[in-house]
Enzyme design. Structure first.
Site, PDB file in Angstrom:
ATOM      1  CD  GLU A 175      -2.332  -1.333   3.223  1.00 10.20           C
ATOM      2  OE1 GLU A 175      -1.845   0.111   3.574  1.00 10.20           O
ATOM      3  OE2 GLU A 175      -2.630  -1.997   2.989  1.00 10.20           O
ATOM      4  CE  LYS A 211       4.403   5.167   7.030  1.00  7.49           C
ATOM      5  NZ  LYS A 211       4.473   6.905   7.422  1.00  7.49           N
ATOM      6  CG  ASP A 214       4.182  12.606   5.151  1.00 11.16           C
ATOM      7  OD1 ASP A 214       4.121  11.988   6.948  1.00 11.16           O
ATOM      8  OD2 ASP A 214       4.458  13.065   4.964  1.00 11.16           O
ATOM      9  CE1 TYR A 255      -3.615   2.550   9.209  1.00  9.60           C
ATOM     10  CE2 TYR A 255      -3.279   4.824   8.117  1.00  9.60           C
ATOM     11  CZ  TYR A 255      -3.357   4.313   9.118  1.00  9.60           C
ATOM     12  OH  TYR A 255      -3.124   4.900   9.902  1.00  9.60           O
ATOM     13  CE  LYS A 268       8.698   6.009   6.857  1.00  4.42           C
ATOM     14  NZ  LYS A 268       9.123   7.473   7.814  1.00  4.42           N
ATOM     15  CB  CYS A 271      12.100  49.285   0.773  1.00  5.94           C
ATOM     16  SG  CYS A 271      11.351  48.682  -0.693  1.00  5.94           S
ATOM     17  CB  CYS A 292       9.883  52.404  -3.235  1.00  6.19           C
ATOM     18  SG  CYS A 292       9.701  52.096  -1.148  1.00  6.19           S
ATOM     19  CB  CYS A 325       8.255  48.567   2.112  1.00  7.16           C
ATOM     20  SG  CYS A 325       8.181  49.704   1.288  1.00  7.16           S
ATOM     21  CB  CYS A 375       6.925  51.145  -1.906  1.00 10.35           C
ATOM     22  SG  CYS A 375       8.046  49.061  -2.263  1.00 10.35           S
TER      23      CYS A 375
HETATM   24  S1  IVH Z   1      -0.903   1.040   8.741  1.00 10.85           S
HETATM   25  C1  IVH Z   1       0.021  -1.690  12.107  1.00 10.85           C
HETATM   26  N1  IVH Z   1      -1.026   1.508   6.241  1.00 10.85           N
HETATM   27  O1  IVH Z   1       1.542   5.527   9.170  1.00 10.85           O
HETATM   28  C2  IVH Z   1      -0.224  -0.927  11.219  1.00 10.85           C
HETATM   29  N2  IVH Z   1       0.232   3.093   8.441  1.00 10.85           N
HETATM   30  O2  IVH Z   1       4.086   4.522  10.493  1.00 10.85           O
HETATM   31  C3  IVH Z   1      -0.628   0.766  11.532  1.00 10.85           C
HETATM   32  N3  IVH Z   1       0.015   5.133   8.147  1.00 10.85           N
HETATM   33  O3  IVH Z   1       0.317   5.499  12.496  1.00 10.85           O
HETATM   34  C4  IVH Z   1      -0.439   1.679  10.218  1.00 10.85           C
HETATM   35  N4  IVH Z   1      -0.331   5.336   5.464  1.00 10.85           N
HETATM   36  O4  IVH Z   1      -0.853   7.407  10.402  1.00 10.85           O
HETATM   37  C5  IVH Z   1      -0.208   2.018   7.731  1.00 10.85           C
HETATM   38  N5  IVH Z   1      -1.283   2.097   4.042  1.00 10.85           N
HETATM   39  C6  IVH Z   1      -0.595   2.671   5.354  1.00 10.85           C
HETATM   40  C7  IVH Z   1      -0.647   4.069   6.077  1.00 10.85           C
HETATM   41  C8  IVH Z   1      -0.169   3.785   7.338  1.00 10.85           C
HETATM   42  C9  IVH Z   1       0.167   6.121   6.386  1.00 10.85           C
HETATM   43  C10 IVH Z   1       0.696   6.116   8.625  1.00 10.85           C
HETATM   44  C11 IVH Z   1      -0.362   5.841   9.650  1.00 10.85           C
HETATM   45  C12 IVH Z   1       0.234   5.088  10.981  1.00 10.85           C
HETATM   46  C13 IVH Z   1       1.856   5.472  10.261  1.00 10.85           C
HETATM   47  C14 IVH Z   1       2.784   4.477  10.821  1.00 10.85           C
END
Ligand code: IVH
Length: 678
Positions: free
Chosen positions: A117, A119, A121, A235, A323, A419, A422, A435, A441
């Site tokens: 999946e 991840k 942010d 998720y 990551k 400034c 000007c 300014c 200006c």
């Molecule tokens: S699973 C036990 N799936 O990442 C499983 N987390 O570093 C726990 N996050 O707290 C999380 N996308 O905020 C999971 N596809 C995804 C995710 C995801 C983002 C975040 C989530 C979690 C953090 C963990």
């Protein structure tokens, strides 16, 4: 229509609206036009206003408007919300796979089935649905207890208030109880917009979309959250009653069928090689997604296997966050220049030796203000680490001090006292330098004209930044009103203009003469007045003349206006030049529209006065509650007041109200009126 018929119609409308909401925000494939959707919503609002007893917390009209809190409650997660172990390299990801096979005592050559999946942010949340209705939502907190952010989550359109089977016949029943976990995030476009508005108001910027999402969700005032178009991908599933699964992927398919938003890039892959490939594929797509990813998550798909693997204190053994490489590079600072913005704020900008970071060449990075330069101690000649925060705005993450040339002292940056555009005097206000020349200006003038003409203000189509520069430099536009006095002959004398393009521009300028009041107010570029504040002012004062004459006290009566903004508004309209420009606008035929107060909400048009101490709310909370229902709070006793709410030990206002024969109610009655009865 009697109450019974209304009830039926209200239920029908709610289902219908919820369904279209799902089509729009979850599936991204609407089947009605915005206008049709709005009509349904208005009709529902109308019916609920006539029959307030029929309002329910899961009505789509209740997404916005809950009153601000003084603190969040807490919610204990029935199963802890864990975090994830990290990997940054392929080797580390392979070690994770090896460990799993070792723990499960797999034969050599076995391929583990993984769910892979993106991840996201953002910020982890848990949503609880009971019999198909969204009842509670919380943040992750420390993993065991989170904050109760139910009201704020209700404003997130991609979070259904009712699960799909509760509004449509999908052949399945909604589960009696389900906890869904997901990541709330702010799409990049919205992130940029929020920061732009903050910059215009001189407020500190969010460093990245994650901070912006967290800041928006952990807001005590749900109306602020509602203005940030947060989104979600779900998720995982916590506790559930009324459904069971064999694999993680199955559970995602299940919640998707319930109408929850699941990332479309989720896959099942066989073996670690395929998972690594998935990582690389998603990383390549990262740029075009419109939201931030910081990696992929690899999860053992079989739930029985997950069970056997178990969890460590903070993270499960069956999942890994692999990551993406951080988008950082190092380069040198060639110069630090100072730009001047619309409000006159001086912004130091680092000019860099061009460097490619994640495929985008970076040549400049904003340093925001002097404090920031001093905190990071950035100097011309330094080697710095640049990163792309929120995908776009390049930022200096830090200085590599050890790379500072030895024996040669680098000069510390100093804010100029004149400034750079000007030559006028520079004044320091808090963290910012300004300014003082205002619209005299040229840099400020150009920025303020651009702002005035921009899409969200007067929306003058086709008037680009370059044209503004050209008009100002040629002296044909000296203030925003001059736009409405532009003559074709004059334009044609300038470079790169022809009959047709000049006609188009003049038509567009003409078309902009009937703005909505809030756009006009926003366009004036008053310090501290962004789009939201402009709307508040338009609602409160109804026309420009009343706003121009408003006193500080009157401005402060409005819940959302603080002393600084009130002062800045009064100063703006006191300034002779500004009054002159407004007069010129009016003379040129720009309409100064009126805005009729929004007559929505169950208490529309009513005026409340509070006196004495209320047990359950602060004065501000009570005021916000009535405002959310379309009413207004007064500060003094007058005939305009419809209800005087008397708390404990009411003061002289109470006596006066009694004398005048105004309607006086107690806290319990008040609570009933705003739907807060215990
Ligand atoms: S699973 C036990 N799936 O990442 C499983 N987390 O570093 C726990 N996050 O707290 C999380 N996308 O905020 C999971 N596809 C995804 C995710 C995801 C983002 C975040 C989530 C979690 C953090 C963990």
């Amino acid at each position: 229509m009697d109450e019974k018929e209304a009830q039926k119609e209200i239920l029908r409308l709610r289902r219908e609206i919820n369904y279209h909401n799902y089509r729009y925000y979850v599936l991204d494939s609407p089947v009605v036009t915005d206008a049709e959707y709005d009509r349904m919503l208005r009709r529902l609002e109308g019916l609920e206003a006539r029959f307030p007893g029929l309002i329910a917390p899961d009505s789509p009209t209740r997404r916005v408007g809950a009153a601000p809190l003084s603190a969040f409650g807490t919610i204990r997660h029935t199963t802890p919300m864990l975090s994830l172990g990290n990997a940054f390299t392929q080797e580390e990801a392979r070690e994770f796979d090896d460990r799993i096979k070792r723990l499960l005592k797999c034969a050599t050559g076995t391929k583990i089935e993984y769910a892979a999946e993106p991840k996201m942010d953002g910020l982890a949340v848990e949503l609880i649905y009971e019999d198909g209705v969204f009842t509670k939502g919380s943040t992750r907190g420390d993993g065991y207890t989170g904050e109760d952010v139910t009201q704020n989550l209700r404003t997130v359109r991609a979070i259904p208030l009712n699960l799909l089977p509760a509004i449509r016949d999908t052949g399945v029943k909604p589960p009696a109880y389900i906890e869904v976990r997901g990541e709330v995030f702010l799409p990049l476009a919205a992130f940029r917009k929020v920061n732009k508005e903050r910059e215009a108001r001189g407020e500190p910027l969010f460093a990245n979309p994650r901070n912006a999402a967290a800041g928006s969700l952990r807001q005590l005032d749900p109306r602020v959250t509602a203005e940030r178009p947060l989104d979600i991908f779900c998720y995982g599933v916590g506790m559930v009653e009324g459904a069971s699964f064999k694999t993680h992927f199955e559970s995602l398919e299940y919640i998707r069928a319930l109408g929850l938003k699941v990332n479309p890039m989720v896959r099942v892959v066989e073996g670690i090689d395929a998972a690594l490939e998935y990582h690389d594929t998603v990383e390549k797509k990262r740029e075009g997604l419109g939201y931030e990813l910081d990696g992929v998550v690899i999860k053992v798909n079989g739930l029985a296997l997950q069970e056997r693997l178990g969890t460590l204190t903070r993270s499960p053994r069956w999942a890994l966050a692999y990551k993406f490489a951080p988008r950082q590079e190092s380069t040198t600072v060639k110069d630090i220049i100072v730009g001047v913005g619309r409000t006159g704020a001086l912004t130091p900008v680092a000019v860099l030796e061009p460097i490619s970071v994640g495929g985008v060449t970076i040549e400049r990075a904003t340093l925001h203000n002097l404090d920031e330069v001093e905190r990071k101690d950035v100097r011309v000649g330094d080697t710095v680490v640049v990163q792309r925060a929120g995908d776009v705005i390049p930022e200096i993450a830090g200085v590599l001090k050890e790379r500072r040339p030895r024996g040669k002292e680098l000069e510390q940056f100093r804010m100029p006292d004149k400034c750079p555009e000007c030559g006028s005097t520079v004044e320091r206000v808090g963290a910012l330098h300004f300014c003082t020349a205002g619209l005299l200006c040229p840099a400020q003038l150009k920025e303020s004209i651009r702002h005035f003409a921009s899409k969200r203000a007067m929306d003058i189509e086709g008037l680009g930044a370059m044209h503004v520069d050209q008009f100002v430099d040629a002296g044909v536009v000296k203030d925003v009103a001059d736009l409405y006095y532009l003559k074709k002959e004059k334009i044609l004398k300038l470079e790169r203009w022809a009959e047709k393009s000049a006609d188009n521009l003049l038509n567009a300028i003409d078309k902009s003469k009937r703005p909505a009041l809030e756009r006009l107010i926003y366009g004036l570029g008053i310090r501290g007045v962004g789009e939201h504040m402009a709307r508040v002012l338009a609602d409160r004062f109804g026309d420009l003349k009343s706003l121009m004459e408003a006193t500080i006290e009157e401005l402060l009566e409005t819940y959302e206006i603080g002393p600084e903004t009130a002062q800045s508004i009064v100063d703006f309209f006191r300034e002779r030049h500004n009054r002159e420009v407004i007069r010129k606008l009016e003379d040129a035929g720009v309409a100064f529209p009126k805005k009729t107060r929004e007559k929505r909400g169950t208490l529309a048009g009513k005026v409340f006065l509070f006196t004495g101490t209320l047990e359950s709310f602060s004065r501000d909370e009570a005021k916000a509650l009535v405002e959310a229902e379309g009413a207004e709070g007064a500060t003094g006793v007058s005939k305009k007041v419809d209800y005087v709410v008397a708390g404990a030990e009411p003061g002289s206002k109470y006596e006066k109200a009694k004398e005048m024969g105004l309607k006086i109610i107690d806290e319990d009655e008040f609570k009933k009126m705003v739907g807060r009865q215990a």
